[in-house]
Design an enzyme around this catalytic site. Structure first.
Site, PDB file in Angstrom:
ATOM      1  N   SER A 146      -9.049   5.918  -2.580  1.00  0.00           N
ATOM      2  CA  SER A 146      -7.909   5.341  -3.326  1.00  0.00           C
ATOM      3  C   SER A 146      -9.178   5.253  -3.957  1.00  0.00           C
ATOM      4  O   SER A 146     -10.335   5.146  -3.818  1.00  0.00           O
ATOM      5  CB  SER A 146      -7.339   4.064  -2.861  1.00  0.00           C
ATOM      6  OG  SER A 146      -6.793   3.771  -4.170  1.00  0.00           O
ATOM      7  N   TYR A 159      -6.658  -4.791   0.347  1.00  0.00           N
ATOM      8  CA  TYR A 159      -6.140  -3.290   0.486  1.00  0.00           C
ATOM      9  C   TYR A 159      -7.752  -2.016  -0.299  1.00  0.00           C
ATOM     10  O   TYR A 159      -7.964  -1.666   0.314  1.00  0.00           O
ATOM     11  CB  TYR A 159      -5.281  -2.864  -1.103  1.00  0.00           C
ATOM     12  CG  TYR A 159      -5.322  -1.800  -1.255  1.00  0.00           C
ATOM     13  CD1 TYR A 159      -4.199  -0.602  -0.608  1.00  0.00           C
ATOM     14  CD2 TYR A 159      -5.090  -0.753  -2.571  1.00  0.00           C
ATOM     15  CE1 TYR A 159      -3.846   0.797  -0.609  1.00  0.00           C
ATOM     16  CE2 TYR A 159      -5.199   0.224  -2.553  1.00  0.00           C
ATOM     17  CZ  TYR A 159      -4.608   1.493  -1.601  1.00  0.00           C
ATOM     18  OH  TYR A 159      -4.026   2.997  -2.461  1.00  0.00           O
TER      19      TYR A 159
END
Length: 255
Positions: A146, A159
């Site tokens: 990501s 996250y």
């Protein structure tokens, strides 16, 4: 012909978390490139619906629901796939979740849930699949990283930490498995408009900030991830290993 460099015909690709969202788009792209794709998710009905959708479009798809956080479930599923369908040529570790909370308010259960789903699952599924790839001296593994593998933001510490971990796990997999002709790379999406980000897309203040922060000046379209994924799965990337390919409109390139 150069097109053969991106041909996945005859390949078997397992994509975790592929019954919906980004994973579903990546699976469809690989199927359109010629692969037989194994659709995974936790909900058997959703998996079956996705398989039916692919088959109705003339694509080759097989459903395999299993829990990516449970080693026994993973090992059983991988063994069944290899015995009944064929050797797994491509693995895409895509399953993931997001839990937004200020770090001081993040409880142990939330932290562990995100780490188990986003990071530990990559280790567990890759361990099960790569054992066979190493023995066959051939394989492709793509780990979904990501933009948060590089950048932090308030309320997403679990996250971001998990995705930073996926980046480094990808590099270490390369260090150990590249000598066995297994290529392990990461795909790093920036901000894409999906059902999971719909609230942010509809937030005028956030979307305005995002478009100013991203050199391309817009949200990404999920279809713009497909080409990068096919590249990392195909012969075109045979000498690419331990690399994180960011598809982010330039966000990670600027301050």
């Amino acid at each position: 012909m150069s097109t053969t460099l991106f041909d996945l015909s005859g390949k078997l690709a397992l994509l975790t978390g592929s019954s919906r969202g980004i994973g579903k788009h990546l699976a469809r792209g690989m199927a359109e490139a010629g692969a037989t794709v194994i659709i995974n998710g936790m909900n058997p009905a959703t998996v079956a619906s996705t398989v039916a959708e692919f088959e109705s479009a003339g694509l080759k798809a097989i459903g395999k629901p299993f829990d990516v956080t449970d080693s026994d479930s993973i090992n059983t599923a991988v063994a069944e796939i290899e015995a009944n369908t064929g050797p797994i040529d491509i693995l895409v570790n895509n399953a993931g979740i997001q839990r937004r909370t200020p770090l001081l308010e993040c409880d142990d259960a939330t932290w562990e849930e995100v780490m188990n789903t986003n990071l530990a699952s990559v280790f567990r599924v890759s361990r099960a699949v790569a054992k066979n790839m190493v023995e066959r001296k051939q394989g492709k593994i793509i780990n979904t990283c990501s933009i948060q593998s590089e950048l932090g933001r308030p309320t997403i510490a679990p996250y971001a930490a998990s995705k930073g971990g996926v980046k480094m796990l990808t590099k270490n997999m390369c260090a150990e498995w590249a000598p066995h002709n297994v290529q392990v790379n990461g795909l790093g999406p920036g901000y894409f408009a999906t059902e999971l980000t719909a609230a942010l897309v509809d937030d005028a203040e956030f979307s305005g900030w995002l478009c100013k922060r991203t050199p391309a000046g817009r949200w990404g379209d999920v279809k713009e991830l497909i080409g990068a994924a096919i590249f990392l799965a195909a012969p075109a990337s045979n000498f690419v290993n331990g690399h994180i390919l960011y598809v982010d409109g330039g966000m990670s390139a600027v301050v």
